[in-house]
Enzyme design. Structure first.
Site, PDB file in Angstrom:
ATOM      1  N   ARG A  62      48.057  40.532  52.518  1.00  0.00           N
ATOM      2  CA  ARG A  62      48.115  41.662  52.113  1.00  0.00           C
ATOM      3  C   ARG A  62      48.753  42.823  52.389  1.00  0.00           C
ATOM      4  O   ARG A  62      49.116  43.449  53.997  1.00  0.00           O
ATOM      5  CB  ARG A  62      46.534  41.917  51.511  1.00  0.00           C
ATOM      6  CG  ARG A  62      46.932  43.630  51.178  1.00  0.00           C
ATOM      7  CD  ARG A  62      46.349  43.464  49.732  1.00  0.00           C
ATOM      8  NE  ARG A  62      45.735  44.389  48.499  1.00  0.00           N
ATOM      9  CZ  ARG A  62      46.461  45.928  48.996  1.00  0.00           C
ATOM     10  NH1 ARG A  62      47.194  46.143  49.355  1.00  0.00           N
ATOM     11  NH2 ARG A  62      46.154  46.321  47.882  1.00  0.00           N
ATOM     12  N   GLU A  70      45.937  45.432  39.145  1.00  0.00           N
ATOM     13  CA  GLU A  70      45.715  44.249  39.201  1.00  0.00           C
ATOM     14  C   GLU A  70      46.514  43.520  38.287  1.00  0.00           C
ATOM     15  O   GLU A  70      46.331  43.905  36.708  1.00  0.00           O
ATOM     16  CB  GLU A  70      44.223  44.381  38.892  1.00  0.00           C
ATOM     17  CG  GLU A  70      43.230  45.288  40.488  1.00  0.00           C
ATOM     18  CD  GLU A  70      43.852  43.747  41.400  1.00  0.00           C
ATOM     19  OE1 GLU A  70      43.768  43.205  41.620  1.00  0.00           O
ATOM     20  OE2 GLU A  70      43.315  44.392  42.696  1.00  0.00           O
ATOM     21  N   ARG A 112      41.747  38.540  54.664  1.00  0.00           N
ATOM     22  CA  ARG A 112      43.422  37.931  54.084  1.00  0.00           C
ATOM     23  C   ARG A 112      43.948  39.200  55.448  1.00  0.00           C
ATOM     24  O   ARG A 112      43.878  40.193  55.886  1.00  0.00           O
ATOM     25  CB  ARG A 112      44.007  39.524  53.034  1.00  0.00           C
ATOM     26  CG  ARG A 112      43.554  38.519  51.646  1.00  0.00           C
ATOM     27  CD  ARG A 112      43.461  39.487  50.631  1.00  0.00           C
ATOM     28  NE  ARG A 112      42.534  40.733  50.303  1.00  0.00           N
ATOM     29  CZ  ARG A 112      43.109  41.714  49.776  1.00  0.00           C
ATOM     30  NH1 ARG A 112      43.498  41.778  47.888  1.00  0.00           N
ATOM     31  NH2 ARG A 112      42.565  42.797  49.297  1.00  0.00           N
TER      32      ARG A 112
END
Length: 247
Positions: A62, A70, A112
């Protein structure tokens, strides 16, 4: 004895022009934070969405300090400019070698890896997405590096109406995915069932319940108000996100 070779005037002139153009390209691509000497050379196998990708070793990464709309979250509809941001990230990174510096806090709550990313030519990827209008600044208290630089890029992108700033009003994000717990607000919170308005505890903006501008506020960071008057009395202003029932 070394003989001096005379270069025709026009060839020399062309060399100067080309050198200047190349110099300009290099300085432009290397604008922003310099690539660390210990940056890890890795290859992007697959792009998930605008700010997330998977490396060849299957680690999900990330990008720190930014948030793109999104485009693949099954819990939410595709957000404005989400597909454009995802497509641009694929074009720029998928199948390419990148250089990565892990964040001070290396992982988020979704497991992440958090990273600052550069291209081999020196382009600072996190900043590039903000500058081109594909992402908003999304600051992290435990990974604060480059925040001021990113905010300057966002300010310029908004002024020049680039990307996601160009077609619909967008409220700058003020929440954090991996931030340390914030201090309790002096304004008393009420349960969601008893409040029609809400805000992030560390935000200057309030929203009506159901506003799309509030979807990124973590549940434990939500502050509810019984009325709009109470929200205003807290010193906050109404959001301007397109789609907010009061915006």
């Amino acid at each position: 004895m070394v003989r001096k070779v005379k270069i025709p005037y026009f060839i020399g002139f062309l060399i100067l022009i080309v050198s200047g153009l190349l110099s300009g390209c290099v300085s432009q691509s290397q604008d922003g934070p310099a690539m660390p000497k210990d940056a890890k050379k890795l290859v992007v196998k697959r792009v998930v969405d605008g700010d997330t990708f998977v490396l060849e070793d299957n680690r999900k990464v990330r990008l720190i300090g930014i948030n793109t709309p999104e485009s693949v979250d099954p819990r939410r509809p595709v957000e404005f400019y989400g597909k454009e941001a995802s497509a641009y990230t694929k074009k720029l990174l998928e199948g390419k070698q990148v250089l990565i510096q892990w964040g001070r806090t290396p992982k988020d709550r979704y497991d992440r890896w958090l990273a600052w990313v550069w291209l081999p030519d020196g382009t600072f990827v996190n900043g590039h997405f903000v500058a081109e209008g594909y992402a908003q600044v999304y600051t992290f208290k435990d990974n604060p590096d480059h925040a001021e630089y990113l905010l300057e890029l966002q300010k310029k992108a908004r002024e020049e109406v680039r990307g996601l700033w160009g077609k619909e009003p967008v409220e700058p994000l003020e929440t954090e995915e991996t931030a340390e717990p914030t201090q309790p607000s002096t304004t008393s919170a009420v349960p969601a069932s008893q409040g029609s308005f809400l805000a992030s505890k560390n935000s200057e903006v309030y929203h009506e319940v159901g506003c799309p501008g509030a979807v990124n506020i973590a549940e434990d960071n939500k502050l509810y108000f019984k009325s709009e008057e109470e929200a205003k009395e807290s010193g906050r202003r109404m959001c301007k996100v397109s789609g907010c029932t009061k915006g």
